[in-house]
Scaffold this motif. Structure first.
Motif, mmCIF file in Angstrom:
data_model
loop_
_atom_site.group_PDB
_atom_site.id
_atom_site.type_symbol
_atom_site.label_atom_id
_atom_site.label_comp_id
_atom_site.label_asym_id
_atom_site.label_seq_id
_atom_site.Cartn_x
_atom_site.Cartn_y
_atom_site.Cartn_z
ATOM 1 N N SER A 194 -30.904 23.871 39.042
ATOM 2 C CA SER A 194 -29.826 24.319 39.442
ATOM 3 C C SER A 194 -28.981 25.148 38.537
ATOM 4 O O SER A 194 -28.078 25.781 38.541
ATOM 5 N N LEU A 195 -29.660 25.332 37.151
ATOM 6 C CA LEU A 195 -29.026 26.416 36.153
ATOM 7 C C LEU A 195 -29.379 27.598 36.556
ATOM 8 O O LEU A 195 -30.382 28.179 37.129
ATOM 9 N N ARG A 196 -28.038 28.623 36.576
ATOM 10 C CA ARG A 196 -28.303 29.836 37.014
ATOM 11 C C ARG A 196 -28.501 30.923 35.871
ATOM 12 O O ARG A 196 -27.730 30.618 34.624
ATOM 13 N N SER A 197 -29.180 31.740 35.941
ATOM 14 C CA SER A 197 -29.264 32.846 34.573
ATOM 15 C C SER A 197 -28.317 34.046 34.957
ATOM 16 O O SER A 197 -28.187 34.201 36.235
ATOM 17 N N ASP A 198 -27.706 34.467 34.033
ATOM 18 C CA ASP A 198 -26.950 35.631 34.419
ATOM 19 C C ASP A 198 -26.854 36.379 33.074
ATOM 20 O O ASP A 198 -27.865 36.312 32.264
ATOM 21 N N SER A 199 -26.096 37.413 32.870
ATOM 22 C CA SER A 199 -25.819 38.197 31.779
ATOM 23 C C SER A 199 -25.670 37.791 30.352
ATOM 24 O O SER A 199 -25.849 38.240 29.419
ATOM 25 N N VAL A 200 -25.076 36.398 30.405
ATOM 26 C CA VAL A 200 -24.637 35.713 29.400
ATOM 27 C C VAL A 200 -25.923 34.461 28.958
ATOM 28 O O VAL A 200 -26.078 34.280 27.895
ATOM 29 N N LEU A 201 -26.470 33.963 29.995
ATOM 30 C CA LEU A 201 -27.242 32.648 29.822
ATOM 31 C C LEU A 201 -28.432 32.944 30.524
ATOM 32 O O LEU A 201 -28.582 33.181 31.761
ATOM 33 N N LEU A 202 -29.876 32.623 29.764
ATOM 34 C CA LEU A 202 -31.051 32.610 30.496
ATOM 35 C C LEU A 202 -31.311 31.215 30.420
ATOM 36 O O LEU A 202 -31.512 30.768 29.376
ATOM 37 N N ALA A 203 -31.845 30.654 31.519
ATOM 38 C CA ALA A 203 -32.423 29.212 31.533
ATOM 39 C C ALA A 203 -33.690 29.629 31.112
ATOM 40 O O ALA A 203 -34.586 30.083 31.463
ATOM 41 N N GLY A 204 -34.092 28.410 30.045
ATOM 42 C CA GLY A 204 -35.428 28.210 29.498
ATOM 43 C C GLY A 204 -35.535 26.611 29.396
ATOM 44 O O GLY A 204 -34.573 25.804 30.104
ATOM 45 N N ALA A 205 -36.693 26.282 28.839
ATOM 46 C CA ALA A 205 -37.105 24.910 28.666
ATOM 47 C C ALA A 205 -37.560 24.429 27.501
ATOM 48 O O ALA A 205 -38.091 25.263 26.558
ATOM 49 N N ALA A 206 -37.351 23.210 27.371
ATOM 50 C CA ALA A 206 -37.924 22.875 26.002
ATOM 51 C C ALA A 206 -38.675 21.133 26.004
ATOM 52 O O ALA A 206 -38.135 20.353 27.198
ATOM 53 N N ILE A 207 -39.666 21.007 25.557
ATOM 54 C CA ILE A 207 -40.307 19.567 25.144
ATOM 55 C C ILE A 207 -39.608 19.185 23.904
ATOM 56 O O ILE A 207 -39.892 19.927 22.872
ATOM 57 N N HIS A 208 -38.849 18.009 24.104
ATOM 58 C CA HIS A 208 -38.110 17.899 22.716
ATOM 59 C C HIS A 208 -39.183 17.410 21.346
ATOM 60 O O HIS A 208 -38.825 18.404 20.351
ATOM 61 N N SER A 209 -40.416 16.829 21.693
ATOM 62 C CA SER A 209 -41.334 16.420 20.767
ATOM 63 C C SER A 209 -42.395 15.649 21.257
ATOM 64 O O SER A 209 -42.202 15.084 22.385
ATOM 65 N N ALA A 210 -43.621 15.494 20.512
ATOM 66 C CA ALA A 210 -44.578 14.645 20.887
ATOM 67 C C ALA A 210 -44.040 13.290 21.165
ATOM 68 O O ALA A 210 -44.598 12.584 21.642
ATOM 69 N N ARG A 211 -42.951 12.827 20.227
ATOM 70 C CA ARG A 211 -42.501 11.633 20.353
ATOM 71 C C ARG A 211 -41.546 11.318 21.400
ATOM 72 O O ARG A 211 -41.422 9.936 21.479
ATOM 73 N N ALA A 212 -40.865 12.241 21.923
ATOM 74 C CA ALA A 212 -39.938 12.028 22.971
ATOM 75 C C ALA A 212 -40.575 12.151 24.229
ATOM 76 O O ALA A 212 -39.677 12.014 25.216
ATOM 77 N N VAL A 213 -41.702 12.821 24.607
ATOM 78 C CA VAL A 213 -42.170 13.049 25.798
ATOM 79 C C VAL A 213 -43.705 12.330 26.056
ATOM 80 O O VAL A 213 -44.369 12.862 25.207
ATOM 81 N N PRO A 214 -43.645 11.250 26.724
ATOM 82 C CA PRO A 214 -45.069 10.745 26.732
ATOM 83 C C PRO A 214 -46.253 11.568 26.837
ATOM 84 O O PRO A 214 -46.148 12.801 27.916
ATOM 85 N N ARG A 215 -47.404 11.401 26.427
ATOM 86 C CA ARG A 215 -48.494 12.096 26.706
ATOM 87 C C ARG A 215 -48.629 12.367 28.348
ATOM 88 O O ARG A 215 -49.022 13.509 28.820
ATOM 89 N N ALA A 216 -48.651 11.331 29.170
ATOM 90 C CA ALA A 216 -49.158 11.439 30.658
ATOM 91 C C ALA A 216 -47.915 12.274 31.249
ATOM 92 O O ALA A 216 -48.246 12.854 32.348
ATOM 93 N N ALA A 217 -46.662 12.682 30.715
ATOM 94 C CA ALA A 217 -45.673 13.524 31.171
ATOM 95 C C ALA A 217 -45.895 14.788 30.838
ATOM 96 O O ALA A 217 -45.033 15.810 31.803
#
Length: 426
Positions: free
Chosen positions: A186-209
């Motif tokens: 639901s995040l919208r990109s515009d001239s100020v904000l571009l929506a991106g994504a991040a995996i916090h780290s190997a310790r914060a996102v389980p292998r299966a996910a």
């Protein structure tokens, strides 16, 4: 609008003199070296560079500056104070703080920032009425400061490998990849904000996910904290028999759209996996030094095929010129050799907007004085090896002047920071 640059660094031919830059609708339409200054042009004395890209930021960490550096300890003990600060934020206080932080970045020549954003919900994990209220606070902060932001919305599901979330981490988590993806969609990109994504780290996102996360974000910037600490590698190897880099490769997360942040403690195989996949590496040398993380293999990563970008991370320092210089100095300290990176390579790392997903062509210009006590007498081509953020006198973002004569259009940035930070620590 037209800008006339006394000296300007051009990708194709290095530093040139008397460069005329034509701008329309926030984009550069023409660049002509060896041009006399037209009467209608805005003069930019000194050396003009493309706007700097701060590829890794946690804006709220700025409120820790000057409060954590004398206590000893480790990254892990520093993290306790960071969690305490995160627990104080709400959308209003975060907008106020981030506006001041982004204005400080603008004073240092930053025109685009990658915000690694994981403070999503209220303390305890309950969503705000607007589930993206904290992200919207960052959008408004960037707009108020006059820069662009890539909002790297972070998936954060565990307190560590095979560990539940701690109480202070609950507000970081959506509970599942599907819930995270639904909110991010639901995040919208515009001239100020571009929506991106991040995996916090190997310790914060389980292998299966991990595979489903990669599938849920099939295009656009994807960043990840990688091997910042040896303990992260040790835990990953113990749990999975894989390094964090190998874990990401298994999940299909390595690609030219991916940036590995820190990439400090890597094996030879890790470097090969990152380089051969075109995965970028974002170094944050002043943070990595402050937190005693270590010195990463920057030269080896670039030679293997990983584009280099730079970030200020926890903002112990906000100065892209110092970050770039620290990469070279780190290389010299660990190898005993000078000139591991050319000035041109460091300029490229400082201006790596593509790592944040923004296309080329924005009229982002940073003018550095060449007559200060730090820069007087230097060759324009080596100015970045001696200059600091204090030498930035004019910043143009998207064709608009946001800093002139060392002052931000928002006013006294020091006062803005003081008010925002004191409000949080009351």
């Amino acid at each position: 609008m037209r800008y006339w640059c006394e000296h300007a660094w051009l990708d194709s031919s290095g530093v040139r003199s008397s460069v005329l830059v034509d701008v329309a609708d926030g984009k550069i339409t023409a660049v002509v070296p060896d041009s006399p200054c037209p009467p209608d042009a805005h003069r930019l004395p000194g050396l003009v560079l493309p706007g700097f890209a701060n590829a890794h930021s946690h804006a709220f960490h700025r409120a820790l500056r000057g409060r954590t550096h004398a206590d000893g300890g480790t990254f892990w003990t520093w993290r306790t104070g960071m969690y305490a600060l995160a627990g104080k934020l709400d959308p209003g206080s975060y907008r106020k703080l981030a506006t001041a932080v982004y204005a400080e970045m603008a004073l240092a020549g930053v025109t685009c920032v990658g915000e690694f954003h994981y403070v999503h919900h209220a303390p305890g994990g309950a969503p705000y009425a607007d589930p993206n209220a904290m992200a919207e606070a960052l959008r408004q902060a960037a707009s108020d400061a006059g820069i662009r932001v890539t909002l790297l919305d972070t998936c954060y599901l565990a307190g560590g490998i095979d560990q539940p979330l701690a109480e202070e981490q609950l507000r970081f988590s959506d509970g599942s990849v599907d819930a995270w993806a639904s909110r991010v969609s639901s995040l919208r990109s515009d001239s100020v904000l571009l929506a991106g994504a991040a995996i916090h780290s190997a310790r914060a996102v389980p292998r299966a996910a991990l595979p489903s996360l990669v599938s849920a974000w099939p295009s656009g910037p994807l960043h990840v904290h990688l091997s910042e600490q040896p303990a992260e590698n040790e835990a990953c190897l113990a749990a999975y028999g894989l390094t964090p880099t190998e874990l990401l490769a298994e999940a299909g997360a390595l690609s030219p759209r991916t940036t590995a942040v820190h990439a400090t403690h890597l094996s030879t195989k890790d470097i090969s996996l990152l380089g051969s996949s075109g995965t970028g590496a974002c170094f944050c040398p002043t943070t990595e030094a402050d937190l005693a993380d270590g010195i990463g293999p920057a030269r080896e990563l670039v030679d293997a095929g990983s584009p280099l970008s730079l970030g200020s991370d926890q903002h112990a320092v906000i100065d892209p010129l110092l970050e770039a210089r620290a990469v070279e100095h780190g290389e010299r300290l660990r190898t005993g050799r000078r000139g591991r990176f050319t000035p041109e390579e460091l300029y490229t790392a400082m201006t790596a907007h593509t790592s944040l997903g923004w296309p080329a062509g924005y009229a982002d210009l940073v003018a550095i004085s060449l007559d200060t006590p730090r820069t007087a007498g230097c060759l324009p081509s080596q100015a970045m090896l001696v200059a600091t953020a204090s030498d930035v006198h004019t910043v143009v973002a998207g064709g608009r002047v946001i800093v002139e004569d060392g002052r931000h259009r928002a006013g006294d940035v020091g006062q803005l920071l003081t008010e925002a930070i004191e409000e949080l620590w009351r």
